[in-house]
Design a protein around this motif. Structure first.
Motif, mmCIF file in Angstrom:
data_model
loop_
_atom_site.group_PDB
_atom_site.id
_atom_site.type_symbol
_atom_site.label_atom_id
_atom_site.label_comp_id
_atom_site.label_asym_id
_atom_site.label_seq_id
_atom_site.Cartn_x
_atom_site.Cartn_y
_atom_site.Cartn_z
ATOM 1 N N HIS A 268 0.697 -1.309 -0.005
ATOM 2 C CA HIS A 268 -0.112 0.028 -0.111
ATOM 3 C C HIS A 268 0.917 1.406 -0.060
ATOM 4 N N GLY A 269 1.953 1.324 0.840
ATOM 5 C CA GLY A 269 2.803 2.408 0.830
ATOM 6 C C GLY A 269 3.580 2.249 -0.361
ATOM 7 N N ALA A 270 4.146 1.136 -0.571
ATOM 8 C CA ALA A 270 5.122 1.186 -2.040
ATOM 9 C C ALA A 270 4.193 1.794 -3.247
ATOM 10 N N ALA A 271 3.071 1.286 -3.299
ATOM 11 C CA ALA A 271 2.126 1.833 -4.423
ATOM 12 C C ALA A 271 1.982 3.657 -4.292
ATOM 13 N N ALA A 272 1.994 4.223 -3.149
ATOM 14 C CA ALA A 272 2.062 5.602 -3.029
ATOM 15 C C ALA A 272 3.225 6.122 -3.601
ATOM 16 N N ASP A 273 4.318 5.406 -3.299
ATOM 17 C CA ASP A 273 5.746 5.886 -3.581
ATOM 18 C C ASP A 273 5.891 5.681 -5.015
ATOM 19 N N TYR A 274 5.406 4.757 -5.652
ATOM 20 C CA TYR A 274 5.413 4.497 -7.118
ATOM 21 C C TYR A 274 4.723 5.792 -7.777
ATOM 22 N N LEU A 275 3.476 5.925 -7.183
ATOM 23 C CA LEU A 275 2.720 7.076 -7.860
ATOM 24 C C LEU A 275 3.681 8.530 -7.788
ATOM 25 N N VAL A 276 4.021 8.882 -6.792
ATOM 26 C CA VAL A 276 4.757 9.889 -6.673
ATOM 27 C C VAL A 276 6.093 9.917 -7.534
ATOM 28 N N ALA A 277 6.532 8.718 -7.590
ATOM 29 C CA ALA A 277 7.705 8.762 -8.604
ATOM 30 C C ALA A 277 7.537 8.875 -10.112
ATOM 31 N N HIS A 278 6.128 8.457 -10.263
ATOM 32 C CA HIS A 278 5.648 8.556 -11.633
ATOM 33 C C HIS A 278 4.873 9.992 -12.125
ATOM 34 N N GLY A 279 4.952 11.052 -10.888
ATOM 35 C CA GLY A 279 4.404 12.196 -11.125
ATOM 36 C C GLY A 279 3.070 12.423 -10.543
ATOM 37 N N THR A 280 2.489 11.304 -10.031
ATOM 38 C CA THR A 280 1.235 11.407 -9.634
ATOM 39 C C THR A 280 1.159 11.865 -7.890
ATOM 40 N N GLY A 281 1.056 12.864 -7.462
ATOM 41 C CA GLY A 281 0.988 13.449 -6.160
ATOM 42 C C GLY A 281 2.119 13.857 -5.697
ATOM 43 N N PRO A 282 2.685 14.125 -4.476
ATOM 44 C CA PRO A 282 1.534 13.544 -3.219
ATOM 45 C C PRO A 282 0.397 14.282 -3.295
ATOM 46 N N LYS A 283 0.418 15.707 -3.572
ATOM 47 C CA LYS A 283 -0.915 16.350 -3.329
ATOM 48 C C LYS A 283 -1.873 16.026 -4.609
ATOM 49 N N GLY A 284 -3.102 15.806 -4.131
ATOM 50 C CA GLY A 284 -3.974 15.289 -5.001
ATOM 51 C C GLY A 284 -4.327 13.758 -5.238
ATOM 52 N N THR A 286 -5.221 10.018 -5.237
ATOM 53 C CA THR A 286 -6.623 9.567 -4.717
ATOM 54 C C THR A 286 -6.280 7.956 -4.169
ATOM 55 N N ALA A 287 -7.125 7.546 -3.334
ATOM 56 C CA ALA A 287 -7.226 6.207 -2.768
ATOM 57 C C ALA A 287 -7.372 5.130 -4.333
ATOM 58 N N SER A 288 -8.304 5.795 -5.139
ATOM 59 C CA SER A 288 -8.426 4.820 -6.453
ATOM 60 C C SER A 288 -6.940 4.763 -7.193
ATOM 61 N N GLU A 289 -6.318 5.500 -7.147
ATOM 62 C CA GLU A 289 -4.860 5.557 -7.948
ATOM 63 C C GLU A 289 -4.048 4.382 -7.294
ATOM 64 N N VAL A 290 -4.006 4.584 -5.956
ATOM 65 C CA VAL A 290 -3.138 3.815 -4.854
ATOM 66 C C VAL A 290 -3.858 2.319 -5.414
ATOM 67 N N ILE A 291 -4.861 1.895 -5.631
ATOM 68 C CA ILE A 291 -5.263 0.526 -5.956
ATOM 69 C C ILE A 291 -4.531 0.126 -7.251
ATOM 70 N N LEU A 292 -4.723 1.174 -8.164
ATOM 71 C CA LEU A 292 -3.985 0.765 -9.528
ATOM 72 C C LEU A 292 -2.510 0.765 -9.395
ATOM 73 N N ALA A 293 -2.024 1.440 -8.852
ATOM 74 C CA ALA A 293 -0.588 1.269 -8.679
ATOM 75 C C ALA A 293 -0.133 0.002 -7.743
ATOM 76 N N ALA A 294 -0.853 -0.196 -6.835
ATOM 77 C CA ALA A 294 -0.645 -1.366 -6.049
ATOM 78 C C ALA A 294 -0.828 -2.547 -6.930
ATOM 79 N N ARG A 295 -1.380 -2.722 -7.579
ATOM 80 C CA ARG A 295 -1.748 -3.709 -8.917
ATOM 81 C C ARG A 295 -0.618 -3.878 -9.948
#
Ligand code: NPW
Ligand code: ADP
Length: 303
Positions: A268-284, A286-295
């Motif tokens: 779950h945390g690694a998915a959030a880190d992946y999103l930030v590394a790929h330009g999504t967030g940290p601001k904004g 979403t929980a739905s994006e975390v699901i996709l990154a975790a997959r």
């Protein structure tokens, strides 16, 4: 937290959760070529009072994308607020009463309960029924489920259900919920988080996940882990519902709890880190994006 037992007072050093691929091989194991949907478990998610139906959808969608064979959602409403989830029609939506009634015939292998469950009489009755009737299935209790568990009037019954269960019970409080469960305040929890999570595991005879930056996981026998993944992009409504669905998914799939629970927290945390590394967030973020990154990470883990 005045009555801390001696074995907990000498809190152990938590195992750091950094490299999920090497720590959680069971999460990343390839599927058998002969597997079918029945090989991957069935999770039921119970919660979602009017106005919080999204909490159940987030947990159920997370479970689906973590690979659960079948996912059911039961809403704490007289009828399901939707005939199906337009984004994920794979999910099977019911009123919670109907889902609990049919549980025996649906082959449900684990439950996630409490996300957006609310504080109504119906919520209380549903939780009572769930904990009393499913002793052999893993249950993840989150959010309002934890608020009910913390009610002094309910504690003897809830506690006897938890201690007599033949399958893992997982409590996933944030610091506010942990404070209610341990009869203290948020400052008291945050002042010594390892002690708090160990106390939760001991008091409720369960797996305890104390959320927030550096989430801590404690097993019923006192083993302790501290998460090293995640970032403040996760500080938005619904990310905890996603985590509860992920833990429930891995338990429903038969992943051993010492892999499923800290493994889900790390992913779950690694998915959030992946999103930030790929330009999504940290601001904004979403929980739905975390699901996709975790997959994505579940199928293509970082080397
Ligand atoms: N789309 C949906 O349907 C959604 C539905 N949702 C559902 O709504 C329901 C109620 O959830 P909620 O967020 O309204 O209240 P709740 O969780 O009790 O928190 C408030 C209290 O806890 C504290 N607190 C919280 N976190 C903390 C922390 N990290 N560290 C420290 N303190 C922290 C906070 O303290 P504060 O800092 O505000 O003083 C305050 O005291 C629940 O069932 C959930 O599933 C949500 O998931 C959103 C998306
Ligand atoms: N600053 C942060 N750093 C890392 N993780 C965080 C941070 N803030 C929140 N999280 C994580 O986000 C999730 C929030 O869960 P929760 O408080 O239950 O929210 P909700 O009820 O809205 O779903 C937890 O997994 C928590 O550990």
């Amino acid at each position: 937290m005045s009555s801390l037992p001696a074995r907990i007072a000498s809190a152990r050093q938590p195992v750091p959760l950094q490299d999920g691929l090497s720590l959680f091989p069971a999460l990343f194991a390839p599927r058998s070529a002969l597997s079918h949907k029945g090989s991957h478990g069935s999770l039921a998610v119970l919660g979602g009072a009017a106005g919080m139906s999204g909490a159940v959808l987030l947990a159920a969608r997370a479970a689906l994308l973590m690979g659960t064979g079948k996912v059911f959602a039961g809403f704490c409403q007289t009828v399901s607020p939707l005939p199906c989830d337009p984004q994920h029609p794979e999910l099977m939506l019911h009123a919670a009463d109907a889902l609990l009634e049919a549980a025996g015939s649906l082959g449900i292998s684990a439950w996630t309960a409490g996300c957006g469950l609310g504080r109504s009489d119906m919520a209380e009755r549903l939780l009572h029924q769930l904990l009393g009737s499913q002793p052999m299935q893993p249950i993840v209790l989150d959010a309002d489920g934890l608020r009910w568990l913390a009610e002094p009037a309910h504690r003897p019954f809830w506690r006897s259900c938890l201690t007599q269960a033949g399958a893992p019970r997982v409590l996933t409080p944030h610091p506010g919920e942990a404070a209610a469960l341990l009869d203290t305040d948020i400052a008291g929890i945050q002042a010594d988080r390892p002690r708090a999570v160990m106390h939760l595991a001991q008091r409720y005879d369960c797996w305890a996940v104390l959320k927030g930056a550096g989430t801590l996981v404690c097993a019923p026998d006192g083993r302790l882990w501290q998460n090293g993944s995640g970032n403040p992009g996760l500080a938005s409504g619904g990310t905890g519902d996603v985590l509860a669905g992920m833990i429930g998914s891995f338990l429903a799939q038969g992943v051993p709890p010492e892999q499923a629970i800290p493994g889900a927290v790390w992913l779950h945390g690694a998915a959030a880190d992946y999103l930030v590394a790929h330009g999504t967030g940290p601001k904004g973020m979403t929980a739905s994006e975390v699901i996709l990154a975790a997959r994505t990470l579940l199928n293509h883990p970082p080397a």
